[in-house]
Design an enzyme around this catalytic site. Structure first.
Site, PDB file in Angstrom:
ATOM      1  N   LYS A 163       2.829 -16.118   0.427  1.00 12.08           N
ATOM      2  CA  LYS A 163       3.324 -16.612  -0.859  1.00 12.08           C
ATOM      3  C   LYS A 163       4.845 -16.740  -0.718  1.00 12.08           C
ATOM      4  O   LYS A 163       5.621 -16.257  -1.567  1.00 12.08           O
ATOM      5  CB  LYS A 163       2.909 -15.615  -1.968  1.00 12.08           C
ATOM      6  CG  LYS A 163       3.161 -16.066  -3.375  1.00 12.08           C
ATOM      7  CD  LYS A 163       2.208 -17.128  -3.867  1.00 12.08           C
ATOM      8  CE  LYS A 163       2.586 -17.567  -5.275  1.00 12.08           C
ATOM      9  NZ  LYS A 163       1.879 -18.787  -5.714  1.00 12.08           N
ATOM     10  N   ASP A 192     -12.898  -9.435   0.475  1.00  8.80           N
ATOM     11  CA  ASP A 192     -13.992  -9.208  -0.482  1.00  8.80           C
ATOM     12  C   ASP A 192     -14.559 -10.561  -0.923  1.00  8.80           C
ATOM     13  O   ASP A 192     -15.773 -10.719  -1.062  1.00  8.80           O
ATOM     14  CB  ASP A 192     -13.497  -8.446  -1.724  1.00  8.80           C
ATOM     15  CG  ASP A 192     -13.747  -6.944  -1.619  1.00  8.80           C
ATOM     16  OD1 ASP A 192     -13.875  -6.457  -0.479  1.00  8.80           O
ATOM     17  OD2 ASP A 192     -13.798  -6.255  -2.654  1.00  8.80           O
ATOM     18  N   TYR A 226       0.826  -1.214   0.000  1.00 12.85           N
ATOM     19  CA  TYR A 226       0.000   0.000   0.000  1.00 12.85           C
ATOM     20  C   TYR A 226       0.858   1.262   0.000  1.00 12.85           C
ATOM     21  O   TYR A 226       1.266   1.773   1.049  1.00 12.85           O
ATOM     22  CB  TYR A 226      -1.023  -0.065   1.146  1.00 12.85           C
ATOM     23  CG  TYR A 226      -2.165  -0.958   0.710  1.00 12.85           C
ATOM     24  CD1 TYR A 226      -1.928  -2.325   0.522  1.00 12.85           C
ATOM     25  CD2 TYR A 226      -3.402  -0.450   0.390  1.00 12.85           C
ATOM     26  CE1 TYR A 226      -2.927  -3.152   0.037  1.00 12.85           C
ATOM     27  CE2 TYR A 226      -4.409  -1.265  -0.090  1.00 12.85           C
ATOM     28  CZ  TYR A 226      -4.175  -2.614  -0.273  1.00 12.85           C
ATOM     29  OH  TYR A 226      -5.156  -3.417  -0.752  1.00 12.85           O
ATOM     30  N   ASP A 259      -2.778 -18.201  -3.380  1.00 11.75           N
ATOM     31  CA  ASP A 259      -3.553 -18.651  -4.548  1.00 11.75           C
ATOM     32  C   ASP A 259      -4.418 -19.863  -4.192  1.00 11.75           C
ATOM     33  O   ASP A 259      -5.596 -19.942  -4.558  1.00 11.75           O
ATOM     34  CB  ASP A 259      -2.644 -18.934  -5.758  1.00 11.75           C
ATOM     35  CG  ASP A 259      -1.361 -19.651  -5.384  1.00 11.75           C
ATOM     36  OD1 ASP A 259      -1.092 -19.826  -4.180  1.00 11.75           O
ATOM     37  OD2 ASP A 259      -0.617 -20.055  -6.295  1.00 11.75           O
ATOM     38  N   ASP A 302      -7.029  -7.769   1.786  1.00  6.42           N
ATOM     39  CA  ASP A 302      -8.040  -6.949   1.128  1.00  6.42           C
ATOM     40  C   ASP A 302      -8.818  -7.806   0.129  1.00  6.42           C
ATOM     41  O   ASP A 302     -10.053  -7.809   0.099  1.00  6.42           O
ATOM     42  CB  ASP A 302      -7.341  -5.783   0.410  1.00  6.42           C
ATOM     43  CG  ASP A 302      -8.333  -4.734  -0.053  1.00  6.42           C
ATOM     44  OD1 ASP A 302      -9.431  -4.657   0.530  1.00  6.42           O
ATOM     45  OD2 ASP A 302      -8.022  -3.999  -1.006  1.00  6.42           O
TER      46      ASP A 302
HETATM   47  P1  ATP Z   1     -13.032   0.144  -3.145  1.00 10.00           P
HETATM   48  O1  ATP Z   1     -11.862  -0.271  -3.993  1.00 10.00           O
HETATM   49  O2  ATP Z   1     -13.121   1.597  -2.871  1.00 10.00           O
HETATM   50  O3  ATP Z   1     -13.204  -0.728  -1.930  1.00 10.00           O
HETATM   51  P2  ATP Z   1     -14.675  -1.441  -4.874  1.00 10.00           P
HETATM   52  O4  ATP Z   1     -14.053  -1.355  -6.216  1.00 10.00           O
HETATM   53  O5  ATP Z   1     -14.393  -2.654  -4.024  1.00 10.00           O
HETATM   54  O6  ATP Z   1     -14.336  -0.128  -4.022  1.00 10.00           O
HETATM   55  P3  ATP Z   1     -17.361  -1.006  -4.159  1.00 10.00           P
HETATM   56  O7  ATP Z   1     -17.619   0.443  -4.185  1.00 10.00           O
HETATM   57  O8  ATP Z   1     -17.141  -1.656  -2.859  1.00 10.00           O
HETATM   58  O9  ATP Z   1     -16.196  -1.308  -5.152  1.00 10.00           O
HETATM   59  O10 ATP Z   1     -18.585  -1.736  -4.812  1.00 10.00           O
HETATM   60  C1  ATP Z   1     -18.597  -2.640  -5.910  1.00 10.00           C
HETATM   61  C2  ATP Z   1     -20.053  -2.866  -6.261  1.00 10.00           C
HETATM   62  O11 ATP Z   1     -20.696  -3.639  -5.232  1.00 10.00           O
HETATM   63  C3  ATP Z   1     -20.822  -1.559  -6.299  1.00 10.00           C
HETATM   64  O12 ATP Z   1     -20.777  -1.040  -7.577  1.00 10.00           O
HETATM   65  C4  ATP Z   1     -22.207  -1.942  -5.852  1.00 10.00           C
HETATM   66  O13 ATP Z   1     -22.973  -2.323  -6.947  1.00 10.00           O
HETATM   67  C5  ATP Z   1     -21.972  -3.131  -4.933  1.00 10.00           C
HETATM   68  N1  ATP Z   1     -22.006  -2.714  -3.510  1.00 10.00           N
HETATM   69  C6  ATP Z   1     -20.964  -2.378  -2.721  1.00 10.00           C
HETATM   70  N2  ATP Z   1     -21.372  -2.027  -1.501  1.00 10.00           N
HETATM   71  C7  ATP Z   1     -22.710  -2.135  -1.497  1.00 10.00           C
HETATM   72  C8  ATP Z   1     -23.734  -1.902  -0.523  1.00 10.00           C
HETATM   73  N3  ATP Z   1     -23.453  -1.487   0.723  1.00 10.00           N
HETATM   74  N4  ATP Z   1     -25.018  -2.109  -0.872  1.00 10.00           N
HETATM   75  C9  ATP Z   1     -25.342  -2.537  -2.117  1.00 10.00           C
HETATM   76  N5  ATP Z   1     -24.428  -2.772  -3.068  1.00 10.00           N
HETATM   77  C10 ATP Z   1     -23.133  -2.585  -2.793  1.00 10.00           C
END
Ligand code: ATP
Length: 355
Positions: free
Chosen positions: A185, A246, A132, A218, A242
């Site tokens: 890794k 997700d 980061y 991986d 991170d």
């Molecule tokens: P960052 O890199 O800033 O974490 P990201 O690229 O992971 O952002 P997000 O903004 O987290 O992307 O969201 C990706 C998609 O997931 C959004 O476009 C939305 O459609 C869906 N999403 C994320 N959070 C929510 C939420 N709280 N409620 C509904 N949909 C969501």
């Protein structure tokens, strides 16, 4: 009893999910007599427009004076350069307040559609080092271009940083199912991930009651999908954490469920694991669960720091009200296959709490 919290709405869906979360927090305040005092600070795109910077030193100083901080998501993609005020507020807080531990639980909720059938795990992610570039150096950035067509990125792994995150993970495992999986890794990044892995092994020796398992990142991405029930506490470096968190949030039903706190020795920031989701902002369809769940974690963490058991009680009550609201398809939001709105969901959680 008093509970002073600072909050910042952030960008995109931030204002909507923050309003919903504060309503629920106010309900908890009435029920448990928390002595809640809220201080608002403006960050992000609005702050760039009004003050020329996404976050300021004054906000940071004010945050040092409260019991905890609630931060909305930030849309750093849309920010101008740092020279023009576009500092990443999350990174700024994590670095300035030394919030080295990012704690991200993921679990399957009863009657909520999810890819995982059974899962209850916590990802403990190192939060101040790794790749980061905006926080891993004392001065300057960990990413640079020596020439126009060559970009380099420096990844930082320190013994101190690795030991303290490993200790955090083992302490957590002691009050859970007593199993830690370290994700790395080190077969390729022998020096940096090798150091991280050795530090985790060293800490493991002080916790003979906790099983330590080792996985390559991986392979871990695949194991999480195939057998998520196998994992309890997962400890890893910044970027792997991170990405895997997700993945875990998605397995539990969606990004809108990913609660998260960034904690250090003294300070704590509750912040949903997801981003600002600008594509759905302003439509009253954002899922506020992740931020609410982050606040539940914050309350329980403050109890541990300050010995205020009523906050633990309030945090547990919030988690269970959240689970109840999520189980109803007429109440939960569209991202989870429901037909509810942000407002309706908030109202339902408050009603369940006060009923
Ligand atoms: P960052 O890199 O800033 O974490 P990201 O690229 O992971 O952002 P997000 O903004 O987290 O992307 O969201 C990706 C998609 O997931 C959004 O476009 C939305 O459609 C869906 N999403 C994320 N959070 C929510 C939420 N709280 N409620 C509904 N949909 C969501």
């Amino acid at each position: 009893m008093s509970l002073k919290l600072a909050y910042m709405q952030g960008d995109g869906i931030g204002p909507e999910i923050m309003t919903a979360t504060l309503n629920v927090l106010n309900a908890l305040d009435r029920m448990y007599d928390l002595g809640l005092v809220l201080h608002e600070h403006e960050i992000g795109l609005k702050a760039i427009g009004h003050q020329g910077a996404s976050i300021s030193r004054e906000i940071l100083d004010a945050c040092r004076e409260v019991d905890g901080i609630i931060m909305g998501p930030v849309d750093t993609y849309a920010y101008p350069s740092v020279d023009e005020g576009g500092v990443n507020p999350s990174a700024y807080m994590r670095k300035s307040l030394d919030l080295f531990a990012n704690i991200r639980p993921s679990r399957v909720y009863p009657n909520v559609p999810s890819t995982a059938k059974e899962m209850n795990l916590v990802i403990v992610r190192e939060n101040t080092e790794g790749f980061y570039a905006d926080r891993n150096m004392y001065f300057g950035l960990g990413e640079f271009m020596p020439t126009e067509h060559l970009a380099l990125s420096v990844r930082k792994i320190s013994r101190e940083g690795s030991i303290r995150i490993a200790e955090n993970a083992f302490e957590l495992a002691m009050i859970r199912r007593r199993k830690v999986t370290v994700v790395h890794k080190a077969n390729v990044l022998k020096v940096s991930d090798g150091l991280f892995l050795n530090c985790v092994r060293e800490v493991a020796e002080q916790y003979p009651d906790v099983i330590l398992e080792e996985e390559l990142v991986d392979a871990m991405a695949a194991h999480l999908i195939r057998t998520p029930e196998r994992f309890d506490v997962i400890v890893t470096t910044n970027m792997y954490g991170d990405i895997l968190s997700d993945e875990a949030a998605e397995l539990s039903g969606g990004l809108g469920l990913g609660g998260s706190v960034n904690a250090g020795e003294k300070y704590i920031v509750a912040q949903a694991a997801h981003g600002a989701a600008p594509d759905i902002a302003g439509q009253n369809i954002a899922n506020p669960s992740a931020l609410m769940s982050s606040v539940a974690l914050l309350l329980m963490w403050i109890d541990k720091r300050d010995n205020k058991p009523v906050l633990k009680e309030a945090g547990i009550a919030l988690e269970s009200a959240l689970a109840r609201a999520l189980s109803d398809p007429l109440i939960r939001t569209q991202d989870l296959g429901g037909s509810g709105t942000t407002d309706k969901f908030c109202e339902a959680v408050s009603n369940i709490l006060t009923r």
